[in-house]
Structure formats: structure tokens, C-alpha cells
Motif scaffolding. Sequence first.
Motif, PDB file in Angstrom:
ATOM      1  N   ASN A 112       0.888  -1.114  -0.012  1.00 20.01           N
ATOM      2  CA  ASN A 112      -0.029  -0.064   0.057  1.00 20.01           C
ATOM      3  C   ASN A 112       0.651   1.489   0.186  1.00 20.01           C
ATOM      4  O   ASN A 112       0.437   2.435   0.065  1.00 20.01           O
ATOM      5  N   LEU A 113       2.010   1.291   0.145  1.00 18.28           N
ATOM      6  CA  LEU A 113       2.920   2.310  -0.026  1.00 18.28           C
ATOM      7  C   LEU A 113       2.713   3.241  -0.923  1.00 18.28           C
ATOM      8  O   LEU A 113       2.452   4.696  -0.874  1.00 18.28           O
ATOM      9  N   GLN A 114       2.806   2.889  -2.250  1.00 15.29           N
ATOM     10  CA  GLN A 114       2.488   3.889  -3.445  1.00 15.29           C
ATOM     11  C   GLN A 114       1.236   4.647  -3.390  1.00 15.29           C
ATOM     12  O   GLN A 114       1.158   5.674  -3.552  1.00 15.29           O
ATOM     13  N   GLN A 115       0.090   3.803  -2.994  1.00 16.66           N
ATOM     14  CA  GLN A 115      -1.289   4.527  -2.940  1.00 16.66           C
ATOM     15  C   GLN A 115      -1.356   5.459  -1.620  1.00 16.66           C
ATOM     16  O   GLN A 115      -1.743   6.403  -1.751  1.00 16.66           O
ATOM     17  N   ALA A 116      -0.624   5.409  -0.524  1.00 15.49           N
ATOM     18  CA  ALA A 116      -0.505   6.084   0.575  1.00 15.49           C
ATOM     19  C   ALA A 116       0.356   7.234   0.113  1.00 15.49           C
ATOM     20  O   ALA A 116      -0.327   8.666   0.476  1.00 15.49           O
ATOM     21  N   LEU A 117       1.395   7.217  -0.588  1.00 20.13           N
ATOM     22  CA  LEU A 117       2.184   8.361  -0.930  1.00 20.13           C
ATOM     23  C   LEU A 117       1.347   9.238  -1.913  1.00 20.13           C
ATOM     24  O   LEU A 117       1.449  10.423  -1.702  1.00 20.13           O
ATOM     25  N   ALA A 118       0.586   8.508  -2.730  1.00 19.98           N
ATOM     26  CA  ALA A 118      -0.114   9.317  -3.566  1.00 19.98           C
ATOM     27  C   ALA A 118      -1.329   9.996  -2.990  1.00 19.98           C
ATOM     28  O   ALA A 118      -1.813  11.279  -3.195  1.00 19.98           O
ATOM     29  N   SER A 119      -1.696   9.513  -1.981  1.00 18.42           N
ATOM     30  CA  SER A 119      -2.986  10.246  -1.088  1.00 18.42           C
ATOM     31  C   SER A 119      -2.419  11.138  -0.398  1.00 18.42           C
ATOM     32  O   SER A 119      -2.863  12.533  -0.341  1.00 18.42           O
ATOM     33  N   PHE A 120      -1.209  11.329   0.135  1.00 14.77           N
ATOM     34  CA  PHE A 120      -0.495  12.309   0.885  1.00 14.77           C
ATOM     35  C   PHE A 120      -0.052  13.576   0.092  1.00 14.77           C
ATOM     36  O   PHE A 120      -0.347  14.573   0.425  1.00 14.77           O
ATOM     37  N   ALA A 121       0.394  13.060  -1.257  1.00 16.99           N
ATOM     38  CA  ALA A 121       0.554  14.272  -1.928  1.00 16.99           C
ATOM     39  C   ALA A 121      -0.574  14.954  -2.619  1.00 16.99           C
ATOM     40  O   ALA A 121      -0.427  15.951  -2.899  1.00 16.99           O
ATOM     41  N   ALA A 122      -1.677  14.173  -2.674  1.00 18.62           N
ATOM     42  CA  ALA A 122      -2.837  14.921  -3.337  1.00 18.62           C
ATOM     43  C   ALA A 122      -3.352  15.868  -2.165  1.00 18.62           C
ATOM     44  O   ALA A 122      -4.107  16.799  -2.541  1.00 18.62           O
ATOM     45  N   ALA A 123      -2.952  15.449  -0.860  1.00 18.58           N
ATOM     46  CA  ALA A 123      -3.648  16.310  -0.070  1.00 18.58           C
ATOM     47  C   ALA A 123      -2.637  17.504   0.357  1.00 18.58           C
ATOM     48  O   ALA A 123      -2.776  18.333   1.430  1.00 18.58           O
ATOM     49  N   GLY A 124      -1.579  17.470  -0.250  1.00 14.59           N
ATOM     50  CA  GLY A 124      -0.422  18.445   0.022  1.00 14.59           C
ATOM     51  C   GLY A 124       0.718  18.288   0.886  1.00 14.59           C
ATOM     52  O   GLY A 124       1.427  19.057   1.288  1.00 14.59           O
ATOM     53  N   PHE A 125       1.122  17.016   1.174  1.00 15.43           N
ATOM     54  CA  PHE A 125       2.103  16.561   2.251  1.00 15.43           C
ATOM     55  C   PHE A 125       3.114  15.761   1.524  1.00 15.43           C
ATOM     56  O   PHE A 125       2.802  14.713   0.647  1.00 15.43           O
ATOM     57  N   GLU A 126       4.317  16.143   1.811  1.00 14.20           N
ATOM     58  CA  GLU A 126       5.459  15.187   1.521  1.00 14.20           C
ATOM     59  C   GLU A 126       6.061  14.729   2.448  1.00 14.20           C
ATOM     60  O   GLU A 126       6.559  15.464   3.241  1.00 14.20           O
ATOM     61  N   PRO A 127       6.402  13.547   2.553  1.00 11.52           N
ATOM     62  CA  PRO A 127       7.266  12.766   3.534  1.00 11.52           C
ATOM     63  C   PRO A 127       8.610  13.501   3.770  1.00 11.52           C
ATOM     64  O   PRO A 127       9.326  13.674   2.775  1.00 11.52           O
ATOM     65  N   ILE A 128       9.168  13.439   4.903  1.00 15.70           N
ATOM     66  CA  ILE A 128      10.615  13.848   5.140  1.00 15.70           C
ATOM     67  C   ILE A 128      11.580  12.655   4.767  1.00 15.70           C
ATOM     68  O   ILE A 128      13.003  12.769   4.811  1.00 15.70           O
ATOM     69  N   PHE A 129      10.913  11.592   5.035  1.00 19.88           N
ATOM     70  CA  PHE A 129      11.710  10.411   5.319  1.00 19.88           C
ATOM     71  C   PHE A 129      10.749   9.040   4.701  1.00 19.88           C
ATOM     72  O   PHE A 129       9.721   9.207   5.611  1.00 19.88           O
TER      73      PHE A 129
END
Length: 95
Positions: A26-43
Motif C-alpha cells: 500500500n506504500l504507493q497508494q499512501a504516498l499518492a494520497s498524501f501528495a494529493a492532500a499537499g504533504f510530502e514525507p521527510i523520510f
Amino acid sequence: MSAGAVPGRRPPDELVGVRFRTRPENLQQALASFAAAGFEPIFIDYTSELGPSIWFGKTSEEALARLISAFRQEWSAIHAILVGDRLPFTTRHED
């Protein structure tokens, strides 16, 4: 990216606000959802047997609520919310 964070390197604990442990599938789905909400992980930590851990910098309670809303529970490898020494989404009042 939070000030002081270096891509690909674990950030110092004082820069980390919240972490999400996701199932690998589910990693790529989660990253896409965070990006769509305007968030970028720091790590992103890939070292655990439990699955990747997506790390975000410290943020306001309003932004934290939006960040948590962007993550679907079924993607999670662990179900818990910890916010320092207080309940999630509460303001600490000094009497």
C-alpha cells in the motif's frame, strides 16, 4: 521537506512530527494520497519487518488532522495514534 531534513537520510528526532507504518503493498497508494492532500514525507524508513514507515515533519493540529485523514486505515500495518503526552487532537490547558 522540513528544514534540516536531508533526502534519503533519517532526520533528527526533533524534526519528526508523525509516522505512518504502511503495508508494503500500500506504500504507493499512501504516498499518492498524501501528495494529493499537499504533504510530502521527510523520510521513508524501509528497515522494519512490519513494513515501510512514512515520516512527516512537525505540523499544526489542523494540518495533522488533514494528514491523518489522507491515510486510509486499511493501508496501515499498525493502528495507533500517539501525540506526545496528551490525547490526539486536544489542546493542552494549564490550570
